[in-house]
Design a protein around this motif. Structure first.
Motif, PDB file in Angstrom:
ATOM      1  N   HIS A 226      23.932 -16.839 -24.929  1.00  0.00           N
ATOM      2  CA  HIS A 226      25.021 -17.774 -24.688  1.00  0.00           C
ATOM      3  C   HIS A 226      26.323 -17.234 -25.288  1.00  0.00           C
ATOM      4  CE1 HIS A 226      22.453 -20.894 -23.033  1.00  0.00           C
ATOM      5  NE2 HIS A 226      21.634 -20.732 -24.055  1.00  0.00           N
ATOM      6  N   GLY A 227      27.401 -17.401 -24.559  1.00  0.00           N
ATOM      7  CA  GLY A 227      28.679 -16.917 -25.049  1.00  0.00           C
ATOM      8  C   GLY A 227      28.908 -15.446 -24.795  1.00  0.00           C
ATOM      9  N   CYS A 228      27.994 -14.788 -24.082  1.00  0.00           N
ATOM     10  CA  CYS A 228      28.153 -13.380 -23.711  1.00  0.00           C
ATOM     11  C   CYS A 228      28.625 -13.297 -22.246  1.00  0.00           C
ATOM     12  CB  CYS A 228      26.833 -12.629 -23.866  1.00  0.00           C
ATOM     13  SG  CYS A 228      26.264 -12.483 -25.572  1.00  0.00           S
ATOM     14  N   PRO A 229      29.291 -12.192 -21.886  1.00  0.00           N
ATOM     15  CA  PRO A 229      29.802 -12.070 -20.514  1.00  0.00           C
ATOM     16  C   PRO A 229      28.755 -11.647 -19.487  1.00  0.00           C
ATOM     17  CG  PRO A 229      30.484 -10.180 -21.816  1.00  0.00           C
ATOM     18  CD  PRO A 229      29.818 -11.137 -22.768  1.00  0.00           C
ATOM     19  N   ILE A 230      27.499 -11.623 -19.856  1.00  0.00           N
ATOM     20  CA  ILE A 230      26.464 -11.261 -18.904  1.00  0.00           C
ATOM     21  C   ILE A 230      26.345 -12.330 -17.821  1.00  0.00           C
ATOM     22  CG2 ILE A 230      24.653 -12.370 -20.296  1.00  0.00           C
ATOM     23  CD1 ILE A 230      22.768 -10.153 -19.356  1.00  0.00           C
ATOM     24  N   LYS A 231      26.163 -11.894 -16.585  1.00  0.00           N
ATOM     25  CA  LYS A 231      26.049 -12.824 -15.462  1.00  0.00           C
ATOM     26  C   LYS A 231      24.585 -13.196 -15.240  1.00  0.00           C
ATOM     27  CE  LYS A 231      30.124 -10.941 -13.134  1.00  0.00           C
ATOM     28  NZ  LYS A 231      30.630 -10.281 -11.894  1.00  0.00           N
ATOM     29  N   PRO A 232      24.303 -14.494 -15.104  1.00  0.00           N
ATOM     30  CA  PRO A 232      22.916 -14.931 -14.917  1.00  0.00           C
ATOM     31  C   PRO A 232      22.210 -14.224 -13.763  1.00  0.00           C
ATOM     32  CG  PRO A 232      24.331 -16.805 -15.333  1.00  0.00           C
ATOM     33  CD  PRO A 232      25.234 -15.627 -15.165  1.00  0.00           C
ATOM     34  N   ASP A 233      22.910 -14.058 -12.650  1.00  0.00           N
ATOM     35  CA  ASP A 233      22.282 -13.402 -11.500  1.00  0.00           C
ATOM     36  C   ASP A 233      21.930 -11.956 -11.801  1.00  0.00           C
ATOM     37  OD1 ASP A 233      22.518 -15.753 -10.128  1.00  0.00           O
ATOM     38  OD2 ASP A 233      24.304 -15.151  -8.986  1.00  0.00           O
ATOM     39  N   ASP A 234      22.804 -11.271 -12.539  1.00  0.00           N
ATOM     40  CA  ASP A 234      22.523  -9.883 -12.899  1.00  0.00           C
ATOM     41  C   ASP A 234      21.305  -9.799 -13.811  1.00  0.00           C
ATOM     42  OD1 ASP A 234      24.678  -9.074 -11.409  1.00  0.00           O
ATOM     43  OD2 ASP A 234      26.032  -8.836 -13.129  1.00  0.00           O
ATOM     44  N   LEU A 235      21.198 -10.742 -14.745  1.00  0.00           N
ATOM     45  CA  LEU A 235      20.046 -10.744 -15.638  1.00  0.00           C
ATOM     46  C   LEU A 235      18.760 -10.982 -14.856  1.00  0.00           C
ATOM     47  CD1 LEU A 235      18.752 -10.731 -18.443  1.00  0.00           C
ATOM     48  CD2 LEU A 235      19.314 -13.162 -18.641  1.00  0.00           C
ATOM     49  N   GLN A 236      18.793 -11.928 -13.953  1.00  0.00           N
ATOM     50  CA  GLN A 236      17.595 -12.260 -13.194  1.00  0.00           C
ATOM     51  C   GLN A 236      17.168 -11.141 -12.248  1.00  0.00           C
ATOM     52  OE1 GLN A 236      18.485 -16.013 -11.339  1.00  0.00           O
ATOM     53  NE2 GLN A 236      18.646 -17.095 -13.310  1.00  0.00           N
ATOM     54  N   GLU A 237      18.107 -10.280 -11.870  1.00  0.00           N
ATOM     55  CA  GLU A 237      17.788  -9.152 -10.994  1.00  0.00           C
ATOM     56  C   GLU A 237      17.388  -7.904 -11.764  1.00  0.00           C
ATOM     57  OE1 GLU A 237      21.186  -8.632  -8.513  1.00  0.00           O
ATOM     58  OE2 GLU A 237      20.966 -10.580  -7.518  1.00  0.00           O
ATOM     59  N   THR A 238      17.434  -7.984 -13.087  1.00  0.00           N
ATOM     60  CA  THR A 238      17.042  -6.839 -13.901  1.00  0.00           C
ATOM     61  C   THR A 238      15.535  -6.645 -13.847  1.00  0.00           C
ATOM     62  OG1 THR A 238      18.871  -7.272 -15.436  1.00  0.00           O
ATOM     63  CG2 THR A 238      17.106  -5.824 -16.214  1.00  0.00           C
ATOM     64  N   PRO A 239      15.063  -5.429 -13.568  1.00  0.00           N
ATOM     65  CA  PRO A 239      13.618  -5.188 -13.581  1.00  0.00           C
ATOM     66  C   PRO A 239      13.006  -5.602 -14.918  1.00  0.00           C
ATOM     67  CG  PRO A 239      14.758  -3.305 -12.630  1.00  0.00           C
ATOM     68  CD  PRO A 239      15.824  -4.219 -13.167  1.00  0.00           C
ATOM     69  N   GLY A 240      11.914  -6.325 -14.856  1.00  0.00           N
ATOM     70  CA  GLY A 240      11.248  -6.812 -16.055  1.00  0.00           C
ATOM     71  C   GLY A 240      11.572  -8.262 -16.371  1.00  0.00           C
ATOM     72  N   PHE A 241      12.633  -8.798 -15.735  1.00  0.00           N
ATOM     73  CA  PHE A 241      13.005 -10.179 -16.028  1.00  0.00           C
ATOM     74  C   PHE A 241      11.916 -11.146 -15.573  1.00  0.00           C
ATOM     75  CE2 PHE A 241      14.749 -14.319 -14.908  1.00  0.00           C
ATOM     76  CZ  PHE A 241      15.371 -14.669 -16.099  1.00  0.00           C
ATOM     77  N   LYS A 242      11.287 -10.868 -14.454  1.00  0.00           N
ATOM     78  CA  LYS A 242      10.260 -11.771 -13.938  1.00  0.00           C
ATOM     79  C   LYS A 242       9.133 -11.927 -14.949  1.00  0.00           C
ATOM     80  CE  LYS A 242       7.000 -12.407 -10.112  1.00  0.00           C
ATOM     81  NZ  LYS A 242       6.481 -11.841  -8.830  1.00  0.00           N
ATOM     82  N   GLU A 243       8.702 -10.814 -15.544  1.00  0.00           N
ATOM     83  CA  GLU A 243       7.626 -10.861 -16.518  1.00  0.00           C
ATOM     84  C   GLU A 243       8.060 -11.635 -17.767  1.00  0.00           C
ATOM     85  OE1 GLU A 243       6.871  -7.545 -13.758  1.00  0.00           O
ATOM     86  OE2 GLU A 243       8.638  -8.317 -14.822  1.00  0.00           O
ATOM     87  N   PHE A 244       9.284 -11.377 -18.216  1.00  0.00           N
ATOM     88  CA  PHE A 244       9.804 -12.118 -19.359  1.00  0.00           C
ATOM     89  C   PHE A 244       9.896 -13.608 -19.052  1.00  0.00           C
ATOM     90  CE2 PHE A 244      13.812 -14.176 -20.698  1.00  0.00           C
ATOM     91  CZ  PHE A 244      13.464 -14.459 -22.013  1.00  0.00           C
ATOM     92  N   ASP A 245      10.365 -13.942 -17.863  1.00  0.00           N
ATOM     93  CA  ASP A 245      10.562 -15.335 -17.485  1.00  0.00           C
ATOM     94  C   ASP A 245       9.242 -16.092 -17.468  1.00  0.00           C
ATOM     95  OD1 ASP A 245      12.465 -17.320 -16.810  1.00  0.00           O
ATOM     96  OD2 ASP A 245      11.797 -17.258 -14.727  1.00  0.00           O
ATOM     97  N   GLU A 246       8.191 -15.426 -17.080  1.00  0.00           N
ATOM     98  CA  GLU A 246       6.875 -16.066 -17.085  1.00  0.00           C
ATOM     99  C   GLU A 246       6.431 -16.398 -18.505  1.00  0.00           C
ATOM    100  OE1 GLU A 246       4.370 -13.359 -14.998  1.00  0.00           O
ATOM    101  OE2 GLU A 246       5.095 -13.951 -13.006  1.00  0.00           O
ATOM    102  N   ARG A 247       6.714 -15.495 -19.436  1.00  0.00           N
ATOM    103  CA  ARG A 247       6.374 -15.766 -20.841  1.00  0.00           C
ATOM    104  C   ARG A 247       7.220 -16.921 -21.371  1.00  0.00           C
ATOM    105  NH1 ARG A 247       6.772 -10.085 -21.005  1.00  0.00           N
ATOM    106  NH2 ARG A 247       8.787 -10.205 -22.098  1.00  0.00           N
ATOM    107  N   ARG A 248       8.486 -16.932 -20.991  1.00  0.00           N
ATOM    108  CA  ARG A 248       9.391 -17.986 -21.451  1.00  0.00           C
ATOM    109  C   ARG A 248       8.926 -19.357 -20.954  1.00  0.00           C
ATOM    110  NH1 ARG A 248      14.347 -20.168 -19.274  1.00  0.00           N
ATOM    111  NH2 ARG A 248      13.917 -18.987 -17.384  1.00  0.00           N
TER     112      ARG A 248
END
Length: 284
Positions: A226-248
């Motif tokens: 939060h408070g960082c300039p990273i874009k949510p869509d870019d994060l979600q398209e990053t390889p490995g995000f799907k696996e992390f999201d499942e753990r979350r």
């Protein structure tokens, strides 16, 4: 004749009572192994601590006016917890003491004036928790990678421009809090932290998360940007995000099943949907 007990004994607060009070205090420290010196306006640690160096396990001198630590700190070889938050220290622990503090497990130096951390801190081989919140640190020594027992590292509210790659060597690290700094990137070497559960990086200048971290940190459940300039869509398209999201989501579902209260955000995405053009680092 008056009662001698009324006239001969020093009254409370009389300077003549100080040696007795100090001796009584020292005896208590020696018996318990705990020296509590919070909120006493101290400018230096009492020399009496050196006399019980072999038995002192806990020293808490928070909220005083300490500017430096005495050389006898190196003799506190039994010390397991050293808490010095809320002082005026500019460098700690003393470099020459680090090799001798072989039993130290907890070191808390929050709310001081630290501009650097000595490289010798890497010699604290049993250190499990290191807290350096709200100081003036611009960098961290590479030697932190030698802290093989470290489980929690808190460096929020400093002026860090980067994190050392060597942090990836801290194989037992579970929590890393680096909020409110000036970080622009996350070391890809953190992928080696197989026990890392929480990575808090709010209010930095981070634009991306290395896919190696999302893949490699197999225990990671909380990633806060939060408070960082990273874009949510870019994060979600990053390889490995799907696996992390499942753990979350698994963590969230378990918390709900256990009746935990998760606050107003519910399942926190870890990023802001409306991202400013430039996110500020640590407050001025």
């Amino acid at each position: 004749m008056g009662n001698c007990l009324d006239t001969c004994l020093p009254k409370q607060g009389d300077p003549r009572t100080r040696p007795y009070v100090q001796l009584q205090q020292q005896n208590t420290w020696s018996k318990t192994g705990i020296a509590g010196l919070r909120d006493q306006g101290l400018k230096e640690l009492p020399q009496a601590l050196a006399d019980i160096a072999s038995t002192l396990r806990v020293l808490d001198a928070s909220n005083n006016r300490l500017q430096q630590l005495p050389s006898f700190v190196a003799t506190l070889t039994a010390l397991q917890r050293l808490v010095l938050a809320g002082n005026q220290l500019t460098i700690a622990p003393p470099p020459e003491a680090c090799a001798n503090l072989s039993s130290l497990k907890v070191l808390v130096l929050d709310d001081n004036l630290l501009s650097e951390l000595p490289a010798e801190v890497g010699r604290l081989g049993r250190l499990e928790r290191l807290s350096l919140r709200n100081n003036r640190l611009r960098s961290l020594p590479d030697s932190l990678g030698a802290l093989g027992a470290l489980q929690s590292l808190a460096v929020s509210a400093n002026q860090l421009a980067s994190l050392p790659e060597q942090l990836g060597e801290c194989g037992r690290l579970e929590e890393l809090d680096a909020q409110g700094n000036e970080l622009e990137s996350i070391p890809a070497s953190l992928e080696r932290l197989k026990r890392l559960k929480t990575l808090q990086l709010d209010n930095n200048r981070i634009h991306a998360v290395p896919s190696q971290v999302l893949y490699g940190c197999t225990a990671l459940q909380t990633l806060s940007l939060h408070g960082c300039p990273i874009k949510p869509d870019d994060l979600q398209e990053t390889p490995g995000f799907k696996e992390f999201d499942e753990r979350r989501k698994s963590k969230y579902n378990k918390a709900i099943a256990g009746g935990a209260l998760l606050g107003s955000r519910g399942l926190d995405e870890g990023v802001d949907r409306q991202v400013a053009q430039q996110s500020p680092g640590r407050r001025g």
